[in-house]
Design a protein around this motif. Structure first.
Motif, PDB file in Angstrom:
ATOM      1  N   UNK A 151       0.731  -0.959  -0.066  1.00  0.00           N
ATOM      2  CA  UNK A 151       0.015   0.091  -0.044  1.00  0.00           C
ATOM      3  C   UNK A 151       0.865   1.208  -0.005  1.00  0.00           C
ATOM      4  N   UNK A 152       1.848   1.451   0.813  1.00  0.00           N
ATOM      5  CA  UNK A 152       2.625   2.504   0.932  1.00  0.00           C
ATOM      6  C   UNK A 152       3.597   2.560  -0.480  1.00  0.00           C
ATOM      7  N   UNK A 153       3.950   1.462  -1.058  1.00  0.00           N
ATOM      8  CA  UNK A 153       4.831   1.783  -2.164  1.00  0.00           C
ATOM      9  C   UNK A 153       3.884   2.291  -3.273  1.00  0.00           C
ATOM     10  N   UNK A 154       2.519   1.848  -3.312  1.00  0.00           N
ATOM     11  CA  UNK A 154       1.937   2.593  -4.474  1.00  0.00           C
ATOM     12  C   UNK A 154       1.631   4.008  -4.228  1.00  0.00           C
ATOM     13  N   UNK A 155       1.754   4.459  -3.139  1.00  0.00           N
ATOM     14  CA  UNK A 155       1.377   5.982  -2.730  1.00  0.00           C
ATOM     15  C   UNK A 155       2.790   6.598  -2.979  1.00  0.00           C
ATOM     16  N   UNK A 407       7.859  17.488  -6.374  1.00  0.00           N
ATOM     17  CA  UNK A 407       6.621  17.419  -7.321  1.00  0.00           C
ATOM     18  C   UNK A 407       5.772  16.917  -6.988  1.00  0.00           C
ATOM     19  N   UNK A 408       4.562  17.617  -6.991  1.00  0.00           N
ATOM     20  CA  UNK A 408       3.129  17.225  -6.668  1.00  0.00           C
ATOM     21  C   UNK A 408       2.719  16.222  -7.741  1.00  0.00           C
ATOM     22  N   UNK A 409       2.639  14.930  -7.627  1.00  0.00           N
ATOM     23  CA  UNK A 409       2.012  14.007  -8.361  1.00  0.00           C
ATOM     24  C   UNK A 409       0.657  13.367  -8.156  1.00  0.00           C
ATOM     25  N   UNK A 410       0.340  12.589  -9.240  1.00  0.00           N
ATOM     26  CA  UNK A 410      -0.960  11.864  -8.708  1.00  0.00           C
ATOM     27  C   UNK A 410      -0.873  10.602  -8.137  1.00  0.00           C
ATOM     28  N   UNK A 411      -1.623  10.521  -6.965  1.00  0.00           N
ATOM     29  CA  UNK A 411      -1.747   9.321  -6.210  1.00  0.00           C
ATOM     30  C   UNK A 411      -3.139   8.907  -6.226  1.00  0.00           C
ATOM     31  N   UNK A 412      -3.307   7.456  -5.955  1.00  0.00           N
ATOM     32  CA  UNK A 412      -4.612   7.008  -6.252  1.00  0.00           C
ATOM     33  C   UNK A 412      -4.672   5.892  -4.972  1.00  0.00           C
ATOM     34  N   UNK A 416      -4.365   1.834  -4.454  1.00  0.00           N
ATOM     35  CA  UNK A 416      -3.532   1.115  -3.543  1.00  0.00           C
ATOM     36  C   UNK A 416      -3.993   0.537  -2.640  1.00  0.00           C
ATOM     37  N   UNK A 417      -5.150   0.623  -1.943  1.00  0.00           N
ATOM     38  CA  UNK A 417      -5.911  -0.129  -0.909  1.00  0.00           C
ATOM     39  C   UNK A 417      -6.183  -1.414  -1.540  1.00  0.00           C
ATOM     40  N   UNK A 578      -8.929   8.635 -13.083  1.00  0.00           N
ATOM     41  CA  UNK A 578      -8.137   9.945 -13.144  1.00  0.00           C
ATOM     42  C   UNK A 578      -8.842  11.134 -13.289  1.00  0.00           C
ATOM     43  N   UNK A 579      -9.856  11.069 -14.299  1.00  0.00           N
ATOM     44  CA  UNK A 579     -10.759  12.364 -14.310  1.00  0.00           C
ATOM     45  C   UNK A 579     -11.402  12.577 -13.165  1.00  0.00           C
ATOM     46  N   UNK A 580     -12.018  11.596 -12.542  1.00  0.00           N
ATOM     47  CA  UNK A 580     -12.705  11.811 -11.186  1.00  0.00           C
ATOM     48  C   UNK A 580     -11.879  12.330 -10.216  1.00  0.00           C
ATOM     49  N   UNK A 581     -10.575  12.105 -10.122  1.00  0.00           N
ATOM     50  CA  UNK A 581      -9.662  12.779  -9.197  1.00  0.00           C
ATOM     51  C   UNK A 581      -9.450  14.178  -9.571  1.00  0.00           C
ATOM     52  N   UNK A 582      -9.692  14.509 -10.848  1.00  0.00           N
ATOM     53  CA  UNK A 582      -9.558  15.915 -11.309  1.00  0.00           C
ATOM     54  C   UNK A 582     -10.616  16.513 -10.809  1.00  0.00           C
TER      55      UNK A 582
END
Length: 683
Positions: A151-155, A407-412, A416-417, A578-582
């Protein structure tokens, strides 16, 4: 010599015999076959051998990489045998898990692997003895630890994430075999740390000394291509309408920007003598990230103005000057930036109560043009510094690099969970089968499940590579039997062992160095090194080999099945997420729940554009998800948000000319205040 000489007689006899030989079918057949072969494969035909097709476009680097991996493996084996380590096969496996085509990325991965291995071993030394009386709880604790690490690695989308992956499945290989024999957990942990550290050190030394390829060279190559593509796209956006080719060019630039940042994070471990620091890389990323939304904003406003009518002369001259400036190749011949800005200011119409919509759009266009000029000039300055990093950076670069964060990057977190839950479920199913059947080799099955689920958890659909992993496990079992019972007993000495291993390890390394076959090559190297299990003393027992290797196979099958049932999402579903996160970020921004700076917002949005590029649906007759429209919304949302603020401030100035200038309000003390240039650009 005359016609009656002896030489003339010999020549006549040879000609007559040659004519007689034409009647013999054997010679005629030979000639026809030779002519056919010459016709089908002339000397000037392009070489289409499998080796040529495999290494096409990659040069000799895959061969160098494969030979380096093989040399590092042999070095690790020699040291393991000399020190009488318990399982030298782990050192072999570590070499291939650590090796990277870029030496800097390899050294960074090596450091993270050592740290992750140590953390995983320490966690098992702490967990197993404290739950020695409850094997079920011990198994559950190990499963939860592996799931937490996944879980942590995917964040974390930086190379640092490899540390968490390693601490997870290293703990699985140490902890699960020690559940029924907890007294051996410390010795097993120490052996694993020694063998893995040895493999890491050998891989780092060999790849750093023998024809290394630095990260900075790859960074420079990617930088040149990205800057050339950005220059071409920005110049075309000023003089012509948007085309599908220009849209795809913009998407590729967004992907290149994200790749540049990932390469830049590995420069601290690079072998090149001079390379920029991380702060400079982050500052450059902030500047180049701003180009795409600014270019899109300029392109949209020009499209609107052209629909309203022809452009005025001053605006056309300003656009022509900026276009010519973008077309220049060398910064030394650039037109002074001040002149271009003055031309943009001169093209700005005066705003009053009777101003038309075209005038308002022109004002916004010239403001975006000035910002675009500043951003491109800053990118050119960074590019000039990267061309010769041995020189001291300019004052502007030092100021931009000071006190700048990651850098601010996308995370999900949701995915990950879900990935961690799928890994825990797969390990739980395999552990239940192990406990219920009292299978002696069941611990290796659970550990194999952990590797299968966590090593490829970052992929949207990991089942193709997992299927390759399962297939190679089955095929390598036959290969290992051939090695154990036919090749290894027939050789005597370390030299012959090295020669025999080369037949499998060198092709595996060659596949790893070719991007299209990298996953297959890695799977081949992992399965071969795991299953052959070389030790300091030769012991070959068919029952033991079948039991242990069947454990690896069953674990991989369980991991594949559970991943297929729980974890796999399609390309469209990933793009929708990705779009819903946006949209959530936009809602939080509108409600005031999140107050990112403009650079942070642009970085996250452009990172999502790059992620969307690799998830574009292909050849769908009736797609439910309109990828192009969604990508356009993401790419322009930064410029649109900033343009809305500018429009509101401009309307306020028109309605209330005596009001004081607009001052941005800092809503949250914890958030950094906007830069003065940002505040001035909207007034």
């Amino acid at each position: 010599m005359g016609p009656g000489s002896a030489y003339a007689d010999v020549c006549r006899i040879r000609i007559r015999r040659r004519g007689e030989m034409n009647f013999w079918p054997s010679f005629s057949l030979v000639r026809r076959v030779a002519a056919h072969l010459a016709k089908e494969r002339p000397l000037d035909r392009r070489d289409t051998s499998w080796m040529t097709r495999l290494t096409k476009g990659n040069g000799i680097r895959p061969i160098i990489f494969s030979v380096n991996c093989y040399i590092a493996t042999i070095l690790a084996l020699f040291i393991s045998f000399s020190l009488d380590l318990k399982t030298p096969a782990w050192a072999m496996l570590t070499v291939y898990l650590t090796s990277q085509p870029l030496s800097g990325a390899l050294r960074g991965k090596a450091i993270y692997r050592v740290i992750g291995t140590f953390v995983g071993g320490a966690a098992m030394v702490a967990i197993v003895p404290n739950l020695v009386d409850a094997p079920e709880l011990t198994t559950l604790a190990i499963i939860l630890w592996v799931a937490l690490c996944a879980f942590v690695s995917l964040l974390d989308r930086t190379p640092r994430s490899y540390m968490f992956v390693l601490s997870g499945y290293t703990a699985a290989f140490i902890g699960f075999p020690s559940v029924l024999t907890p007294g051996t957990v410390f010795d097993t942990a120490v052996s694993r740390v020694e063998e893995i550290t040895l493999g890491v050190v050998c891989a780092a030394i060999v790849h750093s000394l023998i024809f290394p390829k630095s990260v900075f060279s790859a960074f420079e190559e990617k930088l040149r291509s990205a800057m050339a593509a950005a220059r071409r796209w920005l110049a075309d956006a000023l003089v012509q309408q948007a085309t599908p080719q220009a849209e795809m060019e913009r998407r590729r630039i967004a992907a290149d920007v994200s790749e540049l940042y990932v390469l830049g994070t590995s420069l601290r471990f690079d072998t090149s003598p001079h390379h920029p620091d991380v702060g400079t890389i982050r500052a450059f990323d902030r500047k180049i990230v701003a180009l795409l939304p600014l270019g899109s904003a300029v392109e949209d406003r020009l499209t609107l103005l052209r629909r309203l009518g022809p452009l005025n002369a001053k605006l056309s001259d300003a656009l022509a000057g900026v276009h010519d400036w973008f077309g220049l190749k060398t910064p030394g011949d650039l037109r002074p930036v001040a002149e271009l800005k003055e031309a943009c200011v001169a093209a700005t119409p005066a705003i009053g109560p009777q101003s038309s919509w075209a005038d308002l759009v022109t004002v916004n266009l010239t403001a975006r043009l000035i910002e675009l000029i500043d951003s491109w000039q800053a990118c050119l300055g960074f590019a000039a510094y990267f061309a010769d990093p041995a020189q001291p950076p300019s004052a502007e670069i030092r100021a931009a690099a000071a006190h700048i964060g990651p850098k601010q990057m996308h995370t999900d977190p949701g995915m990950a969970l879900l990935s961690a839950l799928a890994a825990a479920t797969a390990m739980g199913v395999c552990a239940f089968f192990w406990i219920a059947t009292e299978w002696p080799e069941g611990a290796y099955a659970v550990a194999s499940t952990a590797v299968t689920c966590t090593l490829f958890a970052s992929l949207d659909d990991a089942t193709p590579i997992q299927r390759s992993f399962v297939t190679l496990l089955a095929l390598c079992l036959l290969l290992v039997i051939v090695y154990q019972f036919f090749l290894l007993p027939a050789i005597g000495g370390f030299e012959l062992l090295c020669a025999v291993l080369a037949f499998t390890l060198i092709p595996a390394g060659l596949l790893m160095a070719i991007p299209a076959y990298a996953q297959v090559g890695l799977a081949l190297a992992i399965t071969f090194c795991l299953q052959i299990g070389l030790q300091t003393r030769y012991t070959a027992d068919l029952a033991t080999i079948l039991n242990s290797n069947s454990g690896f196979f069953v674990g991989a099958v369980v991991g594949l099945t559970v991943t297929r049932l729980m974890r796999v999402i399609g390309t469209e579903a990933s793009a929708r997420r990705l779009m819903r996160a946006t949209y959530r970020d936009l809602a939080d921004l509108a409600d005031g729940r999140a107050l990112p700076t403009r650079d942070q917002w642009a970085s996250r949005m452009l990172d999502r554009v790059g992620l969307l590029l690799y998830r574009q649906p292909r050849f769908e007759p009736h797609p439910q998800y309109e990828f192009a429209d969604a990508l356009e919304e993401v790419a322009t949302c930064t410029a649109a948000t900033h343009a809305c603020v500018a429009a509101i401030v401009g309307l306020r100035r028109t309605l209330f000319p005596d009001a004081p200038p607009h001052q941005p309000v800092q809503m949250a003390p914890a958030m950094p205040q906007a830069a003065p240039s940002e505040a001035l650009s909207v007034t």
